[in-house]
Each structure stands twice: as C-alpha cells, then as structure tokens.
Design a protein around this motif. Structure first.
Motif, PDB file in Angstrom:
ATOM      1  N   ASP B 579       0.853  -1.194   0.000  1.00  0.00           N
ATOM      2  CA  ASP B 579       0.000   0.000   0.000  1.00  0.00           C
ATOM      3  C   ASP B 579       0.885   1.239   0.000  1.00  0.00           C
ATOM      4  OD1 ASP B 579       0.746   0.545   2.668  1.00  0.00           O
ATOM      5  OD2 ASP B 579      -0.802  -0.849   3.366  1.00  0.00           O
ATOM      6  N   ASP B 580       0.285   2.331  -0.361  1.00  0.00           N
ATOM      7  CA  ASP B 580       1.078   3.548  -0.579  1.00  0.00           C
ATOM      8  C   ASP B 580       1.851   3.953   0.666  1.00  0.00           C
ATOM      9  OD1 ASP B 580       0.238   3.620  -3.139  1.00  0.00           O
ATOM     10  OD2 ASP B 580      -1.298   5.173  -2.831  1.00  0.00           O
ATOM     11  N   SER B 581       1.215   3.764   1.822  1.00  0.00           N
ATOM     12  CA  SER B 581       1.891   4.256   3.025  1.00  0.00           C
ATOM     13  C   SER B 581       3.100   3.394   3.377  1.00  0.00           C
ATOM     14  CB  SER B 581       0.915   4.291   4.203  1.00  0.00           C
ATOM     15  OG  SER B 581       0.600   2.972   4.614  1.00  0.00           O
ATOM     16  N   SER B 582       3.023   2.094   3.131  1.00  0.00           N
ATOM     17  CA  SER B 582       4.212   1.300   3.458  1.00  0.00           C
ATOM     18  C   SER B 582       5.340   1.602   2.481  1.00  0.00           C
ATOM     19  CB  SER B 582       3.893  -0.205   3.517  1.00  0.00           C
ATOM     20  OG  SER B 582       3.216  -0.614   2.374  1.00  0.00           O
ATOM     21  N   VAL B 583       5.013   1.845   1.223  1.00  0.00           N
ATOM     22  CA  VAL B 583       6.043   2.319   0.292  1.00  0.00           C
ATOM     23  C   VAL B 583       6.658   3.617   0.820  1.00  0.00           C
ATOM     24  CG1 VAL B 583       6.461   3.300  -1.992  1.00  0.00           C
ATOM     25  CG2 VAL B 583       5.085   1.217  -1.767  1.00  0.00           C
ATOM     26  N   ALA B 584       5.782   4.536   1.178  1.00  0.00           N
ATOM     27  CA  ALA B 584       6.255   5.858   1.608  1.00  0.00           C
ATOM     28  C   ALA B 584       7.108   5.750   2.866  1.00  0.00           C
ATOM     29  CB  ALA B 584       5.065   6.792   1.843  1.00  0.00           C
ATOM     30  N   ASP B 585       6.662   4.891   3.788  1.00  0.00           N
ATOM     31  CA  ASP B 585       7.420   4.741   5.033  1.00  0.00           C
ATOM     32  C   ASP B 585       8.824   4.211   4.753  1.00  0.00           C
ATOM     33  OD1 ASP B 585       5.214   5.590   6.359  1.00  0.00           O
ATOM     34  OD2 ASP B 585       4.677   3.618   7.187  1.00  0.00           O
ATOM     35  N   GLU B 586       8.852   3.172   3.935  1.00  0.00           N
ATOM     36  CA  GLU B 586      10.147   2.552   3.656  1.00  0.00           C
ATOM     37  C   GLU B 586      11.061   3.526   2.915  1.00  0.00           C
ATOM     38  OE1 GLU B 586      11.702   0.076   4.620  1.00  0.00           O
ATOM     39  OE2 GLU B 586      13.080  -0.649   3.091  1.00  0.00           O
ATOM     40  N   VAL B 587      10.495   4.192   1.934  1.00  0.00           N
ATOM     41  CA  VAL B 587      11.297   5.134   1.152  1.00  0.00           C
ATOM     42  C   VAL B 587      11.799   6.268   2.044  1.00  0.00           C
ATOM     43  CG1 VAL B 587      11.148   6.885  -0.657  1.00  0.00           C
ATOM     44  CG2 VAL B 587      10.266   4.575  -1.081  1.00  0.00           C
ATOM     45  N   ARG B 588      10.955   6.719   2.918  1.00  0.00           N
ATOM     46  CA  ARG B 588      11.353   7.794   3.829  1.00  0.00           C
ATOM     47  C   ARG B 588      12.508   7.340   4.723  1.00  0.00           C
ATOM     48  NH1 ARG B 588       7.010   8.031   7.109  1.00  0.00           N
ATOM     49  NH2 ARG B 588       8.190   6.567   8.424  1.00  0.00           N
ATOM     50  N   ASP B 589      12.362   6.151   5.277  1.00  0.00           N
ATOM     51  CA  ASP B 589      13.422   5.647   6.160  1.00  0.00           C
ATOM     52  C   ASP B 589      14.754   5.519   5.414  1.00  0.00           C
ATOM     53  OD1 ASP B 589      11.553   5.517   8.104  1.00  0.00           O
ATOM     54  OD2 ASP B 589      11.406   3.310   8.134  1.00  0.00           O
ATOM     55  N   VAL B 590      14.670   4.951   4.232  1.00  0.00           N
ATOM     56  CA  VAL B 590      15.912   4.721   3.492  1.00  0.00           C
ATOM     57  C   VAL B 590      16.525   6.044   3.073  1.00  0.00           C
ATOM     58  CG1 VAL B 590      16.918   3.721   1.405  1.00  0.00           C
ATOM     59  CG2 VAL B 590      15.234   2.423   2.736  1.00  0.00           C
ATOM     60  N   ARG B 591      15.674   6.954   2.603  1.00  0.00           N
ATOM     61  CA  ARG B 591      16.235   8.244   2.152  1.00  0.00           C
ATOM     62  C   ARG B 591      16.803   9.022   3.332  1.00  0.00           C
ATOM     63  NH1 ARG B 591      12.188   9.161  -2.643  1.00  0.00           N
ATOM     64  NH2 ARG B 591      13.443   8.212  -4.298  1.00  0.00           N
ATOM     65  N   ALA B 592      16.200   8.822   4.497  1.00  0.00           N
ATOM     66  CA  ALA B 592      16.761   9.479   5.690  1.00  0.00           C
ATOM     67  C   ALA B 592      18.154   8.932   5.970  1.00  0.00           C
ATOM     68  CB  ALA B 592      15.844   9.261   6.896  1.00  0.00           C
ATOM     69  N   ALA B 593      18.281   7.609   5.844  1.00  0.00           N
ATOM     70  CA  ALA B 593      19.609   7.013   6.058  1.00  0.00           C
ATOM     71  C   ALA B 593      20.577   7.468   4.978  1.00  0.00           C
ATOM     72  CB  ALA B 593      19.492   5.488   6.067  1.00  0.00           C
ATOM     73  N   VAL B 594      20.080   7.558   3.755  1.00  0.00           N
ATOM     74  CA  VAL B 594      20.931   8.048   2.667  1.00  0.00           C
ATOM     75  C   VAL B 594      21.433   9.462   2.991  1.00  0.00           C
ATOM     76  CG1 VAL B 594      20.899   8.853   0.269  1.00  0.00           C
ATOM     77  CG2 VAL B 594      20.007   6.575   0.838  1.00  0.00           C
TER      78      VAL B 594
END
Lengths: 855, 855
Positions: B579-594
């Motif tokens: 679902d959109d929110s799990s995509v968004a959550d994961e992408v947010r976490d990874v981009r934060a780490a990036v």
C-alpha cells in the motif's frame, strides 16, 4: 636390462645412462633443508615443509618429464668470425679468450636440460649426495650435490677440466627457478603471483649472489639465494628474458647466444642464473661452488627491523648478513670437501650400527646400505615429497609414522623418542587418533579426521620397538597431551592403555574389532557408500551400521595387546609406580580381551583355508570363498600369523599356503585375488582401481614382509626368504626395464599378476615397505631381535646361508655376531656359553661383545 | 608495435605472428562445454566446471609456455631410400604414396607445438571460434575450432590443400592429452592417478574414436572421446609411447618416425592421437573433422547399466551409443559448415542489440564487438578459467556476478534473470551475503565465508539494471531462499530490502558503513592484522574493533539506496501489492539514512581535496593527505561522484581534479598513490604487493569507468572520454609490446606509473572491467540509458564527435537513433517531437522506432 650398477664400497648406485625408465632419484638433506635430485639433475628443494616453504619450482607431470630445476649449462666458446668483413688481421695464434665469443657447443653436466648427447655420463647416488661425471668434447665435469650437515643450503660443486690439449674458453651457467614459497599457491594463484615476484642482485668482483625475496616485504621472514664463488660475466633473474619465446630449459636464448641479459624480474617468473666464463689451459681444472641457500629471521617477530639492511624497511634492501655468512662457509672447494667428508662420516656412523656379511651381495647391500638409507628418508620425509608425492598434500600419518619408526629406531633412537611423543600428542582422549598431523604445527589434520581403527594400536608397536631398542622406560612416564590440548597431559603409558582399550571397546557383532573408516588398507571403506565422483572414500562415513569388522585389526590387537601387557609386566612396578595388583588386573583384562578376539578370529574370522578379511556394513564376509572376487586378501594372513594365530593348530600354515597359491607371482604377493572388475559401493576405493593395480590386486610391497615374517613363524624359512627376495629392489635390478623404478629402493606398489603390466613398479621411496622389510630381514630372517633385556638371536635364513656375520650396535655396545650352521644349537658370548638364544645386555661402557651362535 | 589487426567486418582479430608477447586467447563454447584457445592452439576444455570436469590437460606456468593441448602435426612424407642397398629397380615415376614413407618435414598448423617456422601464419579469433591459416612447403592448411551450439564437443575442422604442383603424401596427426577430470587432483595426487587411467579404442575403416574412461568403472557417469572422420593408419593413447623419452610435444617420437605405435594406456598418462595419411593430387584439398566430445549418462544414477555396452558392467565396455550419435552429427564438412553458420548467426543476433557508428573505428569495434563479447565471456566463465585464473579455485563471486550482469543483461535478459535469482539465493538472512558460491551446487562457499560489506548492495544494482532493461517487475515477486535454505523463501524485493538495511544497521563511529572483511577492494583488510605468511587476508578477521568504515560503501549506499527507493516507488503499489503508506514509510526511512550517510561522507569522508578512502580499525584515516603513503584512492572518488555527492557544491570536480593530477598517467588511472613501500599490518593485502602492481598502485581497470562516469556527472566530457580511452584495449593496440595482453579485451590490471614496468597488462579477460566499461560507454558516453519506462538519451561524447548513429534493441523494439551536435537540444521520435530526453517505450510489437536527437 639394467641401467647401472651398485658400488657397495662407496655406498653408491652408479647410473650409466640418463635414459632410465623413470627419473631415478636421491634425497639430499638431513634436518630441515631437503632436496630431491634425479639422475638428470631434476628435482627441487624445500625448507622443512614441501608445501609451505618450497624454495625451487618443480613441475610434476611435466612434458618433457623431469625438467625445470637445477639447470647447468657448459658451453665451449669460439670466437665470432665475421664472414662479411675482409679484415683478416687478427693473428691466428690469438688466445681462445680474445675477442667476442659465441657458444660452439653446449651441454649439461647432468644431461638435462640441454639433452646434448654426452661422450661420457655417470650419476652416482650416494648417502645424502649425488655426483654427476660427464665428458664432452674434451671437457670433463664433475658436479657434486649435497646438503652439508647443519646447513640450510644445497651445494653444487662443479669441477671443469680441460683435456683437449689446447686452451679453451668454457662458459658455465648455473640456474634455478624460484618457487613463490607456497607450492600450491605457486601453481594456481596466478592472478596474484604474477605480480609479486621480487629479487635482488649482488654482483661483486669475486662472486655473484642472486636473492629471491618475494613476499619478504610483508609477512615472510625468510629469503633464498643462489650464488657462485667466482666473478660472473652476467646473470639473469627474469625467466622470460633468460629462456626467450617458446623455449624450454633445454635451449634458453641466453645460453644459445652466450650473452646474459642481466635481467631483473618484476613479478612474472623470477629465476636465478649465474654465468661464469673460464679460460682453461691444457690439463687445467677449475672448480666452482654454486650455493642454493635459505635464510630466515625468526627473531623478526619481535624485532622486524632485523630483516632489513640498516634496519630500514622503507628502503627495502634485505639484510644479507646471514647469507654472506652462509656463503663464506662454503666459498672454497676446500671448505666444500671438508663438509662433504663430514657428511660421509655421519652416514658411516648411522649405517654402521647394523652391518651384515652373508655371502649374498644383494642381500648385504640392501641391509647394510639401501634399506637403512630408505628408512632414514621416510623418517625425514614421511610421505610428503617424492616423484609421486607432490609435496602439496598430506601431513604425517599416525599409522605411517609409527611403522616407519620400526625401521629407523636403531639408527636414531633419540629422534625416534621425540617422534613418538609428537605422534602420541595427536591421539584423541578416547584413545582413537587423528589420522594425520601437520609436521609444522604438529596438530591433527581436521580435513582428514580420525576413525581409522587400526591407528591407535600402531602406537603400541612403536613404543614397544623403542623400549626393545633402548630400554629407556622413562619414555613411558613422559607427560603427553591428548589432541595437543593444554591440560590434557597424561603419561605415555596412559596413551597406550587408551589405544588398547579403544579396540577392546569397539567391537562388532562377531566380537571382532570395528573397522571404522578403514584399517591399514585405506581403500577398504566399509562404512562409506559413495556414488559421487571425487568424494573422498576416507572422509565420508555415510553408512556406518556399526557392524563392519576387521579381522586384520583382530590380528593387530592380539599382537600389540600382548606387547602392551609385556610392557606393563616388565616396567609397571619398576618404572611406572604401579603396584603389582593393578599391573596384574590390567594385564588380566587385556589378555582376556585378547583371548576373546583370538577366538573370534579363529571362528568368524576363519574361512576354511585362510583368514577372512572383514565383515562389511551389511554383515557380509569380505575376502572369503563365498565372494566372486576379492576372495582372499593378504593382510589378515600376515598379521594374524605374526600374532601367532593358528600357528599351533596348523591353520597358519594353511593360510600361508593359500597365499602362495592364490596371491604370489614372481614379482611378489598380491594384496588380493581375484581383483574386482566392477565397483563395489559397499567396499569403497579398493574396487575403483583397474584390475591388478594398487589396492585392487596390485603387489602392495608393505605387506609382503608380514608374509615373510609369518613364514618364519610356521618354520618355512625358504619361502620366508623368497617372499623377501621377490620384492627386494636389488634382486630386481636385472629387470629394471620391466620394474621401472629405482633398483636401490622399495616402491609402494608393483602391478600385480592380473594387471596388463605385471612387475611394473610405482611410487618408489616413501613407503612403509622400507621399515617393515628391514624389520623382517634384520629381526626375523637374520633374526637379531632386541628385547627389553637382551639381544635374542633367532635366525631363519635358508639353509644355503651357512655362515653369517652381523655387527649390531645396541645400547652403546657393538655386538659382533657370528652365526654358523652346524646342526647343533649353541650360544657363546665373549667366550662364555649362554643358555637359550638371548645375549644379555652388556654392562654399560662395554664397547664390544663377541658372540658366536651355532644352529 | 602491434602483432595483428582488427577485421571488423568479420568480427575477428587477426594475429599475424605466433610470437605475441603472451598467448593471446579466445573462448569457445556457449552453454556447458567450454574451451580456451590461444593463438598457437594452446588451451584446454572442460564441461561446466573447470576444476571438477576438466577434459583436457593444461599446464599452467609451463616451460615452454602454452604447450600441451590441441596438438596437430602435418608431415610431408617422402619414400625411405635405402642407401646401403643397390636395388635401384623402383621406377622413378612411382607415386608418392608408394613404399615405406618417412617424414621429410613436420610442422603444426597452429605453429605450436612443433615450432617449425611457417611460410604463412594467421590466427583469427572470432566470436566463439578461432581459425588458423598456415602454409608450409606448398601445403596450405586451415584449422577451424569451435563448439557448436547445444553441443558438448569441440570441432577442429582441418582443411589441407596441396599447392605444390605434384602429388604428395601428407600425414596429419591430431592429439590431445586427457586430464583425469578433477584438475586439482590431476596435478597433485600422483600416487593414485598414475594407476587409474583407462582408455578404449574403436578403429574402423571409416573413422577412429579414442575414448577416455578413467574412473568410469566406478562413480563417474561420463567419458570423453577424440575422433577423426577418416580412416587412420595408426593411433596412440599412451603418452610415453607417443612422445618418447625426454621429448616434449614439439618432437614426439611417433611424429618423428611417422609410425604410430597403436599404444594402449594402462594408467600413467593417457592421451589420444589419431594419425591420418592423405595422398593429395596437385591442387587437391581434403578436409578432416577432429572431434573432442564429452558424453554423460545422468540417468545412470537410477539405471547404472545404461553406462555399459549391453548393460554389462563386468565386461567393462562403455556404452558408445551417445558418442556415435555425437560423431554422426559432425562427420562431414558440410555438417560442420552448417553448425558454424548457426554459431555465427547466434552471435550476430546477440551483438546486434547494440550497434554504434561514431566515426572512430576503435570505439565502434569495442562497443559493437569486443566489449560485448567479453561481457558474454564473463557471463559464461565468471572468474573461473583464463590464462591467469587456473580454473581450480574460486566459485562465482556475489559482487562479481552482480556487476558482470550490468554488461550482459541487454543481450540475454532471460539468463540474467536466472542469474539474479541464483545470486540472491546465496544471500544470508541478515542481508549480508556469502562472498562466493559454487556454480555446480549454487551453494555459498564456506571456505571464504561472508562479511564483505559491499556485497549486498550490488544486488540492488543488478536488479535495478534488469528492471531498466526489461521492465519485468515480476522478478521482484519471485520467491527466493536465503542461504539456499528450504522454507526461507521470500520475494526478491525482500532480499533488496535486507541488503539496504544491512548497510543502514552496520555503520561505524562516523556514521559511515562498516567495511567488514573488505569492500570492493578485496585487499583493503582493515580488520585483519595478519603476520603469518600465506594466511588469507580475506578470511581472517582477528582485530575487528567495530570501527573500520568505508567511504566507498557510503557512496554505494547513496547510489543504490536511492535505486532501491525508485524501485519501490515505481513498482511497490502496482506490482508488489504494497500500500502507498508502506512504500512511503520505507522510502522515507531509506532516504533518511541516505541523507545521514551523505552527510557523513561529506564531513568525515571528505579530506579537503578528495574523498577519504576509509577509517581503519584504530580509527585512523586511510587515503588522506595525513598519510605518508596511500594518500588518495580512486574508488571513493568514482563511486561518491557517481552517487552525486559533491556534484552541486563543486567538491566532486575537486576530487576528480585530484584524481587526474595524482593518479592518472597515459596508461590509465592508478588505484592509489603514493604506493606503499612497506607492509601495513593495519591495511592488509593492499600493502603486500610491490610498488605499482595490483591493488598497491596499479591501474585497476575495473574502477576507471567509474571515474569516466563521474566526469560526465561534473560535465567534463573530454576527460570522461580520455579516461575511457586510456585503458581501452583497441587504443592500446599500437603499444602491444608494452601492454602485452590482447588488444581486443580488457585486463584486470595494468602496472601503474610508480611501477618499474608501467603499462604492462596482466590478468586479461575475466574482469568486471568489461561490464563497467560497457555501462560507461553505452549509457554515459554514448548516453543510451534504459529506464523503467523509456530510453533516456544523454550523450557525453567529446565535441569532436559530431554525429552518432546507434541501434539499440530494447524490449523487443529496435531503436534507430541518430544523434547530431547542432547546439540546440531536440528529440524527435518517429517524426514526433518529444519533450525532454526520454524516448517512451514503444507499444508492444513495434519493430523499429526512428529517433533523432540534436544536442
């Protein structure tokens, strides 16, 4: 057909042609630095470990065979005449050394690598040295190769003599190819190795030293060098430059042109070639000392700066001080000759402890020289490096090392003692043993593991032999670890106890010892049902049903269980602080087990006309008349009869008659018959070999002396000697074209009567055959048996040997023994008649004892 | 100096002399049967696994080099004239074939092994085949070697033509030496191997087939054969008989005498030699088909009797039916020619998917032919078998295989998909990976283990490339095991997630990723403080203080973390049921780490003028101006700038300027400078190499394209191309005498500017350089970038390239792209202007799309 002859006075085998059927080799070195050397100069050198510290490179399975190391070239030089110039002003009487020179003719003093036919050739393999004598075009050479005592270097001393009657210029180039230390890595890891090679060159007005220092920059604390003690006109360290494109070592560019390139190797393939130019007057002889040296800095672990000149690692110039010292020790022929004399004296002493005169020169030379020599080589090399063992693989075998010791304990009892303690420390706490251990670390080899159920009993055999030789019962009190684990120390006698009890507690449904992964026959793998190509039969145990039993181990247990009891009875109270009742209890328990195993061997283990070999994992007989193939095996016949089984009731004689009828041919006694024509998954590797080879019906020489000894047990002395003679290399000398291997040492295997090539030998030198044949001939045929407290005389020679003279050094006293066949038994020791056949040990300090035995 | 020339029309490199600086090789085979073949006929063949199923023997590090396999001999025969006889009654006009013949002149159609100088010589290495044309004494030969598609055999098709103008008799002997299957065992276990060799011979009136069946008796279900489709006058299977004493393959006894011995090998060294006698009229040409075939019976596991003729294992005659069928498929030249045409068509199609016309023929031939070809070879061979990789060692690298895929995914997307799934299945559950896996078992290699912390991120790179190439998002849903463990299956996207999170959760004191045992640079071993010679720097981790960090992995994480996010954003909802929110959550976490890692790289990872390489286990900088040596490393400059770090603020350009100034010479860009003169225990293997070689300051070609790509990121297109050009083999062709390796393929390493031999290449063929240079030239210099939904055009060629034409097969449609430098940006697709620079994916079924880009 034979290719040479024995020179017994010199203790040499003299090879008269380079074209022996296979390279016939010798070993140089006595402590840490070892070399193999063939009759054409092939071979390689290593320091302690043939895998990890290989100094020079050797190509196994090379084409052409035996090429690539210890390459010497002699070139007769001639002036370059420029045909296009019309300047003929050069005086005709100009000396041969004037002007530009080029090679008119090139050869090798060892025949290889150049392959130029020689006018004369002779290779003498002696005790720790080899001499090549050659002549070509009036130039005579003598190249002597040896490793001096206490020295980490091989000397190649080359004498060059001008017999042409005119002045000549002779170029001499000596060369070696470096191995990048780890022989396995050296032959596989090219993506790294081709970038790592490094050398240094030190050319002075009096000598040239070429250094190989690959990886010295980093973690190695050792380098090698190759030097010559004369000024050189050039050198090379880069193989490609030296050889040129497409050339082998037979025709290097540099040798063809006569001009060294003074090349420096950066990676790729470093070598060392020293090029000397000699001008020789008529009759003049010059001598050169080429030295292949190894230097290490063990103190570098604490003080890394010692590795470097001026302690400067960054400058990267190696510390050559130890190399210079080594060079200086041998920088004249006089020093070399002195070292050579020391070496010969060393061997005279080693071999002098057992000398026999029988009237049969073949027998004498084997006993007095070559069999003992081969035993020393197995002590030094174990199974690591020969022309068949690539030096890359295995460590010391637990079983091998104990048996080898039977052959050298009389020569070097002190080192045998050390060896026993090393071996025992790899025993596991339950009494079983690592099957192999690494000589450098002395740790068990986990890749192979344990579970070879004969292994532990061989420790009893070696300790028993050591006690007989030395009487040194203190060894039994030595504190020895199990599995090299700190804190696990126990006296050696406890190791023996666990060995014996391991067998007692690992018996199968018939009361016979369980075989485990294999017993002495590594290829009888009854618990491995392998269907995967390349899978090791020795390490896979995928069907251990707990029922596969070995009649061979049964025989061993009877023999060595009894030896263990005798050790306890003799030394328990006096040397081991055991009270009488604990000795008695232990001996009673063990002898009870021996009786049980004896009973099992004589019932379940008896097939009617011979001993069964084993019971497989399905409970079926192996080596029985019920089998289609592999009906009879040699091992249980030898071992069970040696243990005394069936000697009283005649079954021993029946078994040996079966051996003679079914297994024996002119080349020896085969390991089994009929050979297996198909693969038997329930038997393992034994059935993988082609018919008649190796364990599948080959003559496995190691077990032939067991039959010989067994024949002495049943009183057939003639056949005992015949069994000895059939595999004895000196007797095979006239058949060298069939036998192929060296006529001065035993090989592991001779192709059996069912093979397409009966009599063809393989795997010479590193075999337990050396030790067992020496035990057979010295203790059973000649019958000189050391015991705990005396020297027993029990000869079993055929009746045609009327008189024997034996000199036996035993516990510091030399026993001069004359044995005469008179038909009446008597023993006289230093003029005093002695009852029985045991010479009591002479009092300490006694130099000689004269003994006369009549039989 | 160059030794040949390119024939681009034929897609061949034409070698004009046997005397290339090193053997210049080619690969034959496309699926399971592979061969190496040099320009003098050297090399070897294997089935699937170069270690376990080696068919013919090859001697690495041989002297002379490149000898010992695929040995052909042509002998011009002459009648034996008996000078001692006075019988001159033989008519002068007797045909050349009459009477007893002997060789008057012998040569090899591949020059080696005979080394006889040829009147004409040419070796053409083509796509999966090699042709040798030779002439000697009026006899012309053409030898064509290839492995037909879908075939487990190598064909050696030999045409022999008589141009002498008279009748001649020509003997042709073809021979191979068998390897006893396991290449490691074959070169070490002689005590066994010399007894195991077995052959069969099938000589008929129309052909001879020589079979190698060693170990077929037991567990192997495969054999090999070597045949010729003409009657033979003799054969040999025993090497010693064929070669004779002291001879190499250059001068076998049998060839010298002209008389085969019909020898049968029993153990020792089995070979196969087929001897054909041809009588050729003036102008006549005859053709022979020599076939090296491999046959296996996989069904033998269930039905062992299929291995045997008449099902009779005891008789021991192998079942030759499959060999006969294979032979029959190629028993005429017509059939061979047809198979050859099929092979060429196969390569035409493979390479046709990317073709360019630039006006620079060197560039065109590399892109259109050789770089793609080399990428396919790395797909087939990985790092297993080359003239530097001995085929004995390593398996497939996790890191290598993912990167190799970037170079071949456009040619064989289906097989790339399989490869991705194989690789991913060796990932460990925590997201890390086995460093290598075995191609036969596909299991992780426990000897090497894991802990190379760059490994997991490369899986993102390969999947991202696969998605760009194919748009096949179903791969992300494929269920894949971890560590090949049943029950551990997860969709591939979960593997990517764990890869990315592994880096996120394994960071050090500066927030940079921990390096583990090593990152891309296997020799930077910051947690291994090794002092033991021979100890592997890659597997020992004896001082992991938990602080050694890699700036290189930081760059990787920024680049591949972002790619992972893009995959989720593009396919998460549509293809992965997220679902959109799990995509968004994961992408947010990874981009934060990036972002965190970016920050760390730009602070702790920035040295002032370039990126730091790493922090060692003591927390000290590696690759910094504070160091005495190893001040600057190439890898972080390339990877960080590729990831976009510093591009905006100018630090990327600064770093690249430092690279150019400090690392770059005419031969390429070195891996580091200054090179280490001493061993650094805290750095590991990198400091073990001599100065300027390998990882210690060599030009490690693999990472040069990263710099080229990075230069395109900062807009220096001229330098981007120069970096590409410097290591590109076609441009090095004129310097082949310095470069040494093949001018048609990349090598792993070129000696660096600090070395004594700058420009000298090593380790050609099997290197990730092939894939990365193809990515660079195709996607960044030429700028044809597949994306999820379109083909982006972003060329960065130097301005002198005014016009480019590219044909790109992408997702079934051929895009014909003209790029013209006009100064104005426009994109027209099939006549329609398109905004931006992305060609939208054409509708399914579209055959061609015409594209015009102006820039």
């Amino acid at each position: 057909v034979q290719y040479g002859h024995f020179d017994d006075d010199a203790r040499e085998y003299v090879i008269e042609t380079p074209a022996t059927p296979l390279p016939w080799i010798n070993y140089l070195g006595n402590e840490h630095f070892f070399s193999l050397i063939s009759n054409t100069g092939g071979g390689y050198s290593f320091y302690r470990d043939a895998k990890l510290r290989r100094i020079t490179r050797y190509r196994y399975n090379s084409v052409p065979e035996d090429s690539g190391s210890r390459n010497y070239y002699i070139s007769l030089m001639e002036p370059v005449t420029d045909n296009t110039a019309d300047d003929s002003s050069a005086p005709a009487e100009a000396p041969a050394s004037a002007g530009t020179l080029r090679p008119a003719l090139t050869w090798s003093p060892t025949f290889l690598p150049s392959k130029t036919p020689l006018d004369a050739y002779e290779c003498r393999h002696g005790m720790g040295y080899t001499v090549f004598r050659a002549a070509k075009a009036g130039i005579e050479t003598e190249l002597t190769a040896f490793v001096p005592l206490h020295t980490t270097a091989e000397i190649n001393h080359l004498a060059v003599k001008n017999t042409t009657g005119r002045e000549v210029v002779v170029d001499v180039t000596g060369s070696v190819e470096w191995c990048l230390w780890n022989a396995v890595d050296d032959s596989s890891n090219f993506q790294r190795n081709l970038s790592t090679g490094e050398v240094e060159v030190e050319q002075t007005e009096t000598s040239t030293m070429l250094y190989h220092k690959t990886e010295f920059k980093e973690r190695r604390d050792h380098y090698a060098f190759y030097s010559v003690n004369e000024p050189t006109v050039g050198f090379d360290t880069c193989r490609a430059d030296f050889l040129g494109k497409f050339n082998g070592w037979d025709t290097p560019d540099v040798i063809a042109s006569g001009e060294s390139k003074n090349s420096i190797a950066y990676g790729w393939y470093p070598i060392a070639a020293n090029h000397v130019r000699l001008t020789l007057q008529p009759g003049e002889e010059r001598m050169l000392v080429f030295l292949l040296g190894y230097v290490e800095f063990p103190e570098a672990a604490e003080h890394p700066e010692v590795k470097w000149q001026d302690g400067d690692a960054k400058a990267g110039i190696i510390n050559k001080q130890p190399a210079h010292e080594l060079f200086d020790r041998f920088n004249t022929s006089e020093k070399v000759f002195a070292a050579f004399r020391e070496l010969r004296a060393y061997w005279d002493e080693l071999l002098g402890g057992f000398q026999v005169t029988t009237g049969d020169e073949r027998l004498d030379r084997m006993v007095n020289i070559w069999n003992q020599y081969q035993c020393m080589v197995t002590f030094n090399l174990s199974r690591s490096a020969s022309y068949y063992e690539s030096g890359m693989g295995r460590g010391m075998g637990f079983r091998d090392s104990n048996q080898d010791l039977l052959g050298f304990v009389h020569m070097i009892p002190g080192r045998a003692r050390e060896r026993i303690l090393d071996i025992a420390a790899t025993q596991l706490p339950d009494g079983s043993a690592w099957h192999q251990y690494q000589p450098l670390t002395k740790k068990g080899n986990a890749d192979i593991g344990g579970g070879f159920n004969d292994d532990p009993l061989w420790l009893v055999a070696s300790v028993f032999a050591y006690l007989n030789e030395t009487g040194d019962a203190s060894v039994l009190r030595e504190s020895v670890q199990f599995d090299n684990a700190a804190g696990s120390e126990q006296p050696l006698i406890e190791h023996l106890r666990r060995s014996v009890h391991y067998t007692m507690t690992h018996r199968g449904p018939h009361g016979l010892p369980l075989i485990g992964r294999a017993d002495w026959n590594d290829c009888l793998n009854l618990n491995c049902f392998s269907t995967t190509p390349g899978e090791s039969f020795q390490t896979v145990e995928n069907n251990d049903t707990g029922v596969a039993e070995s009649v061979f181990i049964a025989g061993m247990f009877v023999l060595y269980g009894e030896q263990y009891c005798q050790i306890l009875e003799r030394y328990g109270a006096t040397d081991l602080n055991m009270d009488d009742s604990s000795v008695a209890d232990e001996v009673r328990d063990v002898r009870a087990a021996v009786a049980e195993v004896t009973e099992a061997a004589m019932t379940a283990g008896w097939d009617g006309d011979w001993f069964v070999r084993a019971y497989d994992a399905l409970g079926e007989k192996v080596g029985s008349h019920v089998n289609d193939e592999g009906q009879i095996y040699i091992e249980p016949q030898g071992m069970c009869v040696m243990a005394g089984l069936g000697v009283q009731d005649g079954r021993a004689a029946t078994a040996l008659a079966s051996v003679k009828e079914r297994l024996t041919c002119r080349w020896g006694t085969a390991i089994l018959a009929p050979a297996y024509t198909t693969y038997h998954v329930e038997l393992g590797e034994i059935s993988t070999y082609p018919v008649g080879y190796k364990e599948n019906g080959g003559i496995f020489c190691h077990n032939n002396p067991w039959i010989s000894i067994a024949e002495t047990k049943v009183g057939d002395d003639d056949e005992a000697f015949e069994v000895y003679r059939r595999t004895c290399p000196a007797y095979l000398e006239p058949y060298s074209d069939i036998h192929l291997t060296e006529p001065y040492v035993y090989c592991q295997m001779v192709a059996g009567p069912e093979s397409p090539t009966p009599g063809q030998g393989k795997n010479s030198w590193l075999t337990g055959t050396a030790a067992w044949t020496f035990v057979d001939v010295s203790q059973f045929l000649l019958g000189i048996q050391p015991t705990f407290d005396g020297l027993r005389l029990d000869p079993h020679m055929p009746s045609r040997f009327g008189q024997l003279h034996v000199e036996r050094l035993w516990r510091g006293t030399r026993y001069l023994i004359d044995i005469e066949r008179t038909g009446e038994r008597s023993l006289v020791v230093d003029g005093q008649p002695v009852d029985g056949n045991v010479i009591p040990q002479a009092p300490a300090g006694t130099e000689e004892v004269n003994v006369r035995l009549t039989i």
